[in-house]
Design a protein around this motif. Structure first.
Motif, PDB file in Angstrom:
ATOM      1  N   TYR A 130       0.944  -6.361  -1.144  1.00  0.00           N
ATOM      2  CA  TYR A 130       0.538  -5.815  -2.444  1.00  0.00           C
ATOM      3  C   TYR A 130       0.079  -6.889  -3.421  1.00  0.00           C
ATOM      4  O   TYR A 130      -0.343  -6.563  -4.539  1.00  0.00           O
ATOM      5  CB  TYR A 130       1.698  -5.040  -3.073  1.00  0.00           C
ATOM      6  CG  TYR A 130       2.058  -3.773  -2.347  1.00  0.00           C
ATOM      7  CD1 TYR A 130       1.532  -2.554  -2.719  1.00  0.00           C
ATOM      8  CD2 TYR A 130       2.946  -3.792  -1.267  1.00  0.00           C
ATOM      9  CE1 TYR A 130       1.867  -1.382  -2.045  1.00  0.00           C
ATOM     10  CE2 TYR A 130       3.279  -2.638  -0.577  1.00  0.00           C
ATOM     11  CZ  TYR A 130       2.740  -1.439  -0.977  1.00  0.00           C
ATOM     12  OH  TYR A 130       3.060  -0.284  -0.311  1.00  0.00           O
ATOM     13  N   GLY A 161       5.239  -2.880  -3.741  1.00  0.00           N
ATOM     14  CA  GLY A 161       5.927  -1.897  -2.930  1.00  0.00           C
ATOM     15  C   GLY A 161       6.796  -2.570  -1.881  1.00  0.00           C
ATOM     16  O   GLY A 161       6.789  -3.799  -1.730  1.00  0.00           O
ATOM     17  N   SER A 217       1.255   5.928  -3.469  1.00  0.00           N
ATOM     18  CA  SER A 217       2.329   6.286  -2.538  1.00  0.00           C
ATOM     19  C   SER A 217       1.994   7.549  -1.754  1.00  0.00           C
ATOM     20  O   SER A 217       2.565   7.789  -0.680  1.00  0.00           O
ATOM     21  CB  SER A 217       3.643   6.487  -3.301  1.00  0.00           C
ATOM     22  OG  SER A 217       3.568   7.603  -4.175  1.00  0.00           O
ATOM     23  N   ALA A 272      -1.140  -0.004   0.620  1.00  0.00           N
ATOM     24  CA  ALA A 272      -0.244   0.975   1.235  1.00  0.00           C
ATOM     25  C   ALA A 272      -0.526   1.109   2.727  1.00  0.00           C
ATOM     26  O   ALA A 272       0.403   1.198   3.545  1.00  0.00           O
ATOM     27  CB  ALA A 272      -0.389   2.329   0.536  1.00  0.00           C
ATOM     28  N   ASP A 299       9.607   2.807  -6.062  1.00  0.00           N
ATOM     29  CA  ASP A 299       9.289   1.479  -6.599  1.00  0.00           C
ATOM     30  C   ASP A 299       8.496   1.592  -7.895  1.00  0.00           C
ATOM     31  O   ASP A 299       8.768   0.873  -8.871  1.00  0.00           O
ATOM     32  CB  ASP A 299       8.471   0.676  -5.577  1.00  0.00           C
ATOM     33  CG  ASP A 299       9.244   0.403  -4.296  1.00  0.00           C
ATOM     34  OD1 ASP A 299      10.481   0.332  -4.358  1.00  0.00           O
ATOM     35  OD2 ASP A 299       8.599   0.282  -3.229  1.00  0.00           O
ATOM     36  N   LEU A 312       1.180   2.109  -8.099  1.00  0.00           N
ATOM     37  CA  LEU A 312       2.139   2.326  -7.020  1.00  0.00           C
ATOM     38  C   LEU A 312       2.485   3.805  -6.883  1.00  0.00           C
ATOM     39  O   LEU A 312       2.595   4.339  -5.768  1.00  0.00           O
ATOM     40  CB  LEU A 312       3.422   1.518  -7.280  1.00  0.00           C
ATOM     41  CG  LEU A 312       3.344   0.007  -7.073  1.00  0.00           C
ATOM     42  CD1 LEU A 312       4.642  -0.654  -7.550  1.00  0.00           C
ATOM     43  CD2 LEU A 312       3.103  -0.332  -5.605  1.00  0.00           C
ATOM     44  N   GLN A 340       7.888   3.906  -1.955  1.00  0.00           N
ATOM     45  CA  GLN A 340       6.905   3.295  -2.853  1.00  0.00           C
ATOM     46  C   GLN A 340       6.826   4.064  -4.169  1.00  0.00           C
ATOM     47  O   GLN A 340       6.658   3.460  -5.239  1.00  0.00           O
ATOM     48  CB  GLN A 340       5.530   3.264  -2.188  1.00  0.00           C
ATOM     49  CG  GLN A 340       4.480   2.568  -3.041  1.00  0.00           C
ATOM     50  CD  GLN A 340       3.141   2.453  -2.336  1.00  0.00           C
ATOM     51  OE1 GLN A 340       3.082   2.266  -1.128  1.00  0.00           O
ATOM     52  NE2 GLN A 340       2.064   2.583  -3.093  1.00  0.00           N
TER      53      GLN A 340
END
Length: 558
Positions: free
Chosen positions: A133, A371, A172, A321, A363, A168, A360
């Protein structure tokens, strides 16, 4: 741990030829393939029992499990501190902000690890902060760096981390969808041992830049750590007591000794006249975390403020991701190998990636700067200690959550100089890479076709990401620089990941290059039973839920 014999395999359509005798004067033993490692002291489910009556032996087992869990916490702490130390100053944050970011990362890692070991893969894998990330985060930092609308650096930090939160949260959905809709599982059906070997290998080897190069930033403490850790492998052969201690706790012992040595050098003034970078790497008092961390601070959702959503930044996170999915998949296969489990079936991979997407989202809600993904170094620790127990990793989550709340205590261990962690990673990442090599035993190693696929996948899996990394600047801009910034972020992030590149190249070559006529050579007859829920009787033994969730949730979602 012993290998169980109640599994059922589909017989290959053509019987393999008999094993040939060694040529010439060679008369050494021949070792056949082994689906499970037989030298583990504790495999995935051979945990110390909590139901026995309290006795001295039970107390020793519990204390041993706690120390092993603490060791896992220390291992994952290094990556956490590295990421926070690298990103927070660029975001405009203070030492206090860095301490709070570390607390948030530890808290989300602890929660995600607990859920992943409970209702995810059920493998002993720590879910820690991911370097994949970093590139999209740097892109966000660059967009706000030259913005004159902020009255202070702290305001820029808050605006940046709120944007990271929003990215994020939205991105996700990628992992949630490809996991729970079973898209990723259908893709992994294309895997064979020939694909798994380079993917798992580069999961470890692909991080070489954070190994010895990071160690060399302070060779005075990094090199002794590496030498001492290697020496413990010889010292444990001296006496049975030494073996019992060093085989499981060599890492903790070495860290304590070298950290104390680094403290002596700091107090003695060895670095008083050194360059600023050298002092930052070598001194034990240059993190400033102990002074700035709060005594008690419970992370909570939206602690930095309301998330900011910007489409251009979200697309960059989409790429990260996907990369974290590829990295976690390779790490899960290595964890299965080093914990004495069979290899995770398709439905287990699906639910673990879906749960990683939920992680995630978690997060983003709690304000992490990156993440989480399956921690490679903690999987390497399974091989170093010969302990693949799921319970030990679950115990480590208690340390993550405790130290994320009681900041001063967590900051004390976060003061360990980063070259010590780098020396440790040189060993742990190497173990994971070697675990990847061991998968080749299930395919024909004398096939030139397999050698070609393996060689090209492994080399390009390291070479292509190295090109993208060398041509990326501090702002996160890679070699691809079209007018579509969101497209640049996705491609640059994807091809900067060794596991992602090795997975793409290996899957493409293995499934298009004379794939139908080489099924046996590729190890498909051996691999297929492990992909199915009931293909092997041990799958249920290792990967079933701890409770009867199938009674509450339809099977198509499990």
């Amino acid at each position: 741990m012993v290998e169980t014999g109640n599994h059922q395999h589909q017989q290959p359509p053509v019987a393999p030829p008999p094993m040939q005798q060694p040529l010439g004067g060679a008369r050494g033993p021949l070792y056949g393939p082994s689906e499970q490692l037989l030298q583990l002291h504790y495999c995935i489910h051979s945990n110390p029992s909590w139901r026995q009556s309290l006795s001295l032996s039970l107390s020793l087992l519990i204390s041993r499990a706690v120390l092993l869990g603490f060791q896992h916490y220390i291992v994952m702490l290094g990556t956490t501190v590295m990421i926070a130390t690298y990103l927070v100053p660029r975001m405009g944050g203070t030492h206090g902000d860095k301490a709070r970011v570390i607390q948030a990362l530890l808290f989300t890692s602890g929660i995600n690890t607990l859920f992943q070991t409970w209702i995810g893969t059920r493998l002993p894998t720590v879910m820690g902060p991911s370097f994949s990330y970093v590139l999209p985060v740097l892109s966000i930092i660059k967009d706000y760096f030259n913005n004159n609308d902020f009255t202070s650096e702290h305001e820029r930090f808050l605006h940046t981390i709120r944007t990271i939160q929003g990215s994020l949260i939205v991105s996700s959905i990628i992992n949630i969808l490809i996991g729970y809709v079973k898209v990723w599982g259908k893709f992994t059906r294309l895997f064979s041992p020939i694909v798994i070997v380079p993917v798992v290998c580069v999961v470890g080897l692909g991080r070489f830049a954070m190994g010895f190069p990071q160690l060399a930033n302070c060779v005075e403490i990094g090199l002794p750590m590496l030498i001492l850790l290697a020496a413990c492998q010889y010292l444990k052969l001296v006496h049975p007591v030494a073996r019992a201690v060093l085989e499981k706790f060599a890492l903790l012992i070495c860290i304590g000794l070298v950290w104390g040595y680094a403290a002596i050098l700091t107090v003695a003034g060895s670095y008083n006249n050194a360059k600023a970078d050298t002092q930052q790497s070598c001194r034990v008092d240059r993190s400033y975390l102990l002074e700035s961390a709060p005594w008690i601070k419970i992370p909570y959702p939206f602690q930095w403020g309301t998330p900011i959503f910007r489409a251009s930044h979200v697309f960059g996170m989409f790429g990260a991701a996907l990369v974290s999915t590829a990295e976690s998949t390779g790490t899960f296969y290595a964890a299965a190998r080093l914990s004495g489990a069979t290899f995770p079936p398709i439905h287990v991979i699906n639910r673990s990636i879906g749960l990683q997407g939920v992680g995630q989202l978690f997060d983003g809600l709690f304000g992490s700067v990156v993440g989480t993904t399956a921690s490679v170094e903690n999987v390497g620790l399974l091989g170093l200690t010969h302990v693949g127990s799921r319970r030990v990793v679950q115990i480590s989550t208690a340390f993550m959550i405790f130290f994320s709340i009681f900041g001063k205590f967590g900051a004390f261990f976060a003061m360990i100089p980063l070259p010590i962690f780098a020396a440790m990673y040189c060993v742990l990442w190497g173990i994971v890479a070697a675990a990847g090599i061991s998968f080749i035993q299930f395919a024909n190693t004398n096939s030139l076709r397999n050698i070609y696929v393996l060689g090209v996948s492994l080399f390009l899996g390291i070479s292509i990401p190295q090109y993208f990394t060398m041509h990326s600047d501090d702002a996160g801009h890679g070699p691809l620089r079209t007018s579509a910034g969101w497209f640049n972020d996705i491609v640059n992030t994807l091809f900067s990941s060794p596991p992602a590149v090795a997975m793409i190249v290996g899957t493409l070559l293995d499934n298009t290059l004379d794939a139908h006529h080489t099924r046996n050579e590729r190890g498909i007859p051996w691999w297929t039973p492990f992909q199915n829920r009931k293909g092997d009787n041990r799958n249920e033994e290792f990967y079933s839920y701890p409770i009867r969730m199938h009674e509450w949730i339809p099977s198509r979602f499990l």
